[in-house]
Design a protein around this motif. Sequence first.
Motif, PDB file in Angstrom:
ATOM      1  N   MET A 169       0.815  -1.214   0.000  1.00 37.86           N
ATOM      2  CA  MET A 169       0.000   0.000   0.000  1.00 37.86           C
ATOM      3  C   MET A 169       0.851   1.267   0.000  1.00 37.86           C
ATOM      4  SD  MET A 169      -2.755  -1.307  -0.459  1.00 37.86           S
ATOM      5  CE  MET A 169      -3.605  -2.842  -0.279  1.00 37.86           C
ATOM      6  N   THR A 170       2.078   1.163   0.486  1.00 37.59           N
ATOM      7  CA  THR A 170       3.050   2.255   0.403  1.00 37.59           C
ATOM      8  C   THR A 170       4.397   1.626   0.049  1.00 37.59           C
ATOM      9  OG1 THR A 170       3.575   2.168   2.761  1.00 37.59           O
ATOM     10  CG2 THR A 170       1.824   3.689   2.105  1.00 37.59           C
TER      11      THR A 170
ATOM     12  N   LYS B 227       0.333  -6.818   1.317  1.00 41.29           N
ATOM     13  CA  LYS B 227      -0.839  -7.275   2.078  1.00 41.29           C
ATOM     14  C   LYS B 227      -2.125  -7.317   1.259  1.00 41.29           C
ATOM     15  CE  LYS B 227      -2.276  -2.950   4.196  1.00 41.29           C
ATOM     16  NZ  LYS B 227      -2.648  -2.330   5.449  1.00 41.29           N
ATOM     17  N   HIS B 228      -2.004  -7.251  -0.068  1.00 37.49           N
ATOM     18  CA  HIS B 228      -3.185  -7.354  -0.925  1.00 37.49           C
ATOM     19  C   HIS B 228      -2.797  -8.167  -2.148  1.00 37.49           C
ATOM     20  CE1 HIS B 228      -7.161  -6.297  -2.241  1.00 37.49           C
ATOM     21  NE2 HIS B 228      -6.702  -5.789  -3.376  1.00 37.49           N
TER      22      HIS B 228
ATOM     23  N   GLU C 226     -13.393  -5.992 -10.891  1.00 40.23           N
ATOM     24  CA  GLU C 226     -12.313  -5.870 -11.873  1.00 40.23           C
ATOM     25  C   GLU C 226     -12.166  -4.380 -12.145  1.00 40.23           C
ATOM     26  OE1 GLU C 226     -10.945  -7.637 -16.221  1.00 40.23           O
ATOM     27  OE2 GLU C 226     -12.901  -8.172 -15.401  1.00 40.23           O
ATOM     28  N   GLU C 227     -10.946  -3.905 -12.129  1.00 39.02           N
ATOM     29  CA  GLU C 227     -10.743  -2.478 -12.341  1.00 39.02           C
ATOM     30  C   GLU C 227      -9.400  -2.201 -12.989  1.00 39.02           C
ATOM     31  OE1 GLU C 227     -10.801  -0.128  -8.749  1.00 39.02           O
ATOM     32  OE2 GLU C 227      -9.859  -1.703  -7.619  1.00 39.02           O
ATOM     33  N   SER C 228      -9.190  -0.951 -13.326  1.00 37.45           N
ATOM     34  CA  SER C 228      -7.934  -0.533 -13.951  1.00 37.45           C
ATOM     35  C   SER C 228      -6.785  -0.643 -12.969  1.00 37.45           C
ATOM     36  CB  SER C 228      -8.036   0.918 -14.423  1.00 37.45           C
ATOM     37  OG  SER C 228      -9.005   1.027 -15.437  1.00 37.45           O
ATOM     38  N   LEU C 229      -5.655  -1.039 -13.492  1.00 29.45           N
ATOM     39  CA  LEU C 229      -4.432  -1.103 -12.701  1.00 29.45           C
ATOM     40  C   LEU C 229      -3.711   0.224 -12.906  1.00 29.45           C
ATOM     41  CD1 LEU C 229      -2.588  -2.929 -10.993  1.00 29.45           C
ATOM     42  CD2 LEU C 229      -1.561  -3.711 -13.112  1.00 29.45           C
ATOM     43  N   THR C 230      -3.590   0.977 -11.845  1.00 26.69           N
ATOM     44  CA  THR C 230      -2.963   2.299 -11.912  1.00 26.69           C
ATOM     45  C   THR C 230      -1.719   2.322 -11.035  1.00 26.69           C
ATOM     46  OG1 THR C 230      -4.327   3.114 -10.096  1.00 26.69           O
ATOM     47  CG2 THR C 230      -5.198   3.424 -12.323  1.00 26.69           C
ATOM     48  N   PRO C 231      -0.805   3.248 -11.275  1.00 25.09           N
ATOM     49  CA  PRO C 231       0.425   3.302 -10.457  1.00 25.09           C
ATOM     50  C   PRO C 231       0.189   3.356  -8.951  1.00 25.09           C
ATOM     51  CG  PRO C 231       0.684   4.687 -12.378  1.00 25.09           C
ATOM     52  CD  PRO C 231      -0.762   4.219 -12.366  1.00 25.09           C
ATOM     53  N   PRO C 232      -0.774   4.132  -8.447  1.00 25.08           N
ATOM     54  CA  PRO C 232      -0.970   4.142  -6.991  1.00 25.08           C
ATOM     55  C   PRO C 232      -1.361   2.779  -6.470  1.00 25.08           C
ATOM     56  CG  PRO C 232      -2.067   6.034  -7.946  1.00 25.08           C
ATOM     57  CD  PRO C 232      -1.603   5.164  -9.073  1.00 25.08           C
TER      58      PRO C 232
END
Length: 134
Positions: A99-100, A106-107, A128-134
């Motif tokens: 997550m950081t 952890k995901h 289902e969703e877009s894979l983004t840098p964050p």
Amino acid sequence: MTQSLSSADPTHVIAIARSWLGIPYHDQASLRGVGCDCLGRARGIWREVVGPEPFPLPTYSRDWGETGPREVLAEGARRMMPEISPSDAGPGALVLFRMTPRAIAKHVGILTGPDSFLHAYERLGVIEESLTPP
């Protein structure tokens, strides 16, 4: 020869993964049609694609990823399949998330395309969703 999720046909893995869309989020559950968390969804897909899980999973608390320095999720994934670099991961690959930048993984999700993934998300269930840098 032992099959693993990493050696399975990516098209088949994605089809099974998408059959989990809309399943509600439930901690520690891993049953399609009933509920799952992110790890449970990966475990359920493993059972459908590969067969029985090779080792029992201990119970874990909701904050398991917040405590301790060990990467329990990553260690478990490494026991099940070979680790590859993010640049080599293609559709059907299991991906772990931090997550950081310096946090422990952890995901977990499954890539469904070059810019999309499927995962179980609290309050939303399996999406289902877009894979983004964050």
